[in-house]
Design an enzyme around this catalytic site. Sequence first.
Site, mmCIF file in Angstrom:
data_model
loop_
_atom_site.group_PDB
_atom_site.id
_atom_site.type_symbol
_atom_site.label_atom_id
_atom_site.label_comp_id
_atom_site.label_asym_id
_atom_site.label_seq_id
_atom_site.Cartn_x
_atom_site.Cartn_y
_atom_site.Cartn_z
ATOM 1 N N ASN A 26 57.469 56.118 53.794
ATOM 2 C CA ASN A 26 57.634 55.014 53.189
ATOM 3 C C ASN A 26 57.804 53.948 54.321
ATOM 4 O O ASN A 26 58.703 54.351 55.226
ATOM 5 C CB ASN A 26 58.602 55.099 51.981
ATOM 6 N N CYS A 27 57.689 52.805 53.978
ATOM 7 C CA CYS A 27 58.188 51.695 54.880
ATOM 8 C C CYS A 27 59.080 50.719 53.801
ATOM 9 O O CYS A 27 59.446 51.403 52.954
ATOM 10 C CB CYS A 27 56.913 50.908 55.269
ATOM 11 N N MET A 28 59.285 49.501 53.951
ATOM 12 C CA MET A 28 60.065 48.865 53.491
ATOM 13 C C MET A 28 59.651 48.476 51.993
ATOM 14 O O MET A 28 60.537 48.611 51.036
ATOM 15 C CB MET A 28 60.448 47.179 53.898
ATOM 16 N N ARG A 30 56.227 49.986 50.420
ATOM 17 C CA ARG A 30 55.437 50.935 49.826
ATOM 18 C C ARG A 30 55.418 52.258 50.301
ATOM 19 O O ARG A 30 55.854 52.621 51.594
ATOM 20 C CB ARG A 30 53.894 50.279 50.517
ATOM 21 N N LEU A 130 56.358 52.634 62.871
ATOM 22 C CA LEU A 130 56.990 52.387 61.410
ATOM 23 C C LEU A 130 58.630 53.149 61.305
ATOM 24 O O LEU A 130 59.309 52.513 60.805
ATOM 25 C CB LEU A 130 56.147 53.223 60.409
#
Length: 376
Positions: A26-28, A30, A130
């Site tokens: 996951n990113c910030m 999504r 990422l």
Amino acid sequence: MSTVTALSQTILQGLGGSGNVHDIENCMTRLRIGVRDVDAVDVDALKAIPEVLGVIEDSTMQVVLGPGLVDEVADELGRLAGSEVRMGEDSTDVSAEALAARGAQIREDRKAKNQTPIRSFLRRIANIFLPLIPALIACGIIAGVNGVLINLTTRGITPWAADFTPALAALASGFMSLIAVFVGMNAAKEFGGTPVLGGAVAAIIPFAGIAKVTVAGQALAPGQGGVIGALLAAVLAAFVERWCRKWCPRSIAMLVVPTVTVLVAGLVTIYVFMTLAGWISVGIGTIANGLLAGGGAFAGFVLGGLFLPLVMFGLHQALTPIHTTLIEQAGYTVLLPVLAMAGAGQVGASVAVFMRARHNSSLRNTIKSALPAARG
């Protein structure tokens, strides 16, 4: 059952179950979920989940949840997928050859579906940077706070902070001084090499002793080439390592492979990549500053207009090397505030629609759910 657990189970079902999931990141805002069979994913069911703000279809499914919630769901999904895989395992023995063949087929299927060279390359760059974003955010915020304190201390408003600001400067700058190493480790992993070897080769770039090396009569400077040089170095190290493992006998591979990898990739980095990447970095800075200085509002319009489509496809992280290069050169990035205006315009338009659509409760609920992520 907690809300996060229930939401995670619903998302997992929409993804085709734990058997269809092989990777969760996951990113910030999504989830990035690797699936074995895209056709098994029920995209409509995922979009119908109230907490889901958007779904991007690909071999790596992207489910937008917004900041905060995405971290909790990612952790819970990992736990649920792992436990369900263990409970659903076939008790019969499966040969190593069969497992290897199945894994190879899955990899081939993933590569064949909806992949173009440009998208694949940009996605790899995004995967490298990422994991670094949380540290970049933390160090950036600390640097900003430290800058304010230094300014106030200089004006005599906060004299108590004089002994504290050097510590904050160390916290803010420590990561950035070694970012090439972290980029090298992630790049080597992404391109099939050993992370620590990629980091070892990339560590040449910030090493202070590199100033004693001359190339074409010019002394190299520590940090020359920055993250771009680290990327090139680590990718080469990954290819050299994989080549070495093809011919090197297993009995001496532990000694020969890492030595040849670091030696070959390291020398190429010193005598080629640092100079080449240095030129590229300077060029990026010159172009970025010239574009904004001479392009005016039109340049901002073009940059802002192109940014949101990149975000929609999850490829905006590929811009991180450019931002990082600008930060290394000037201490800040001139592009990010301009690109952020695209999101600001999106928020403004959403607020306007929210105020006008007073009788459309469904649309207003969607906007209320999306605004926190957009502001973030």
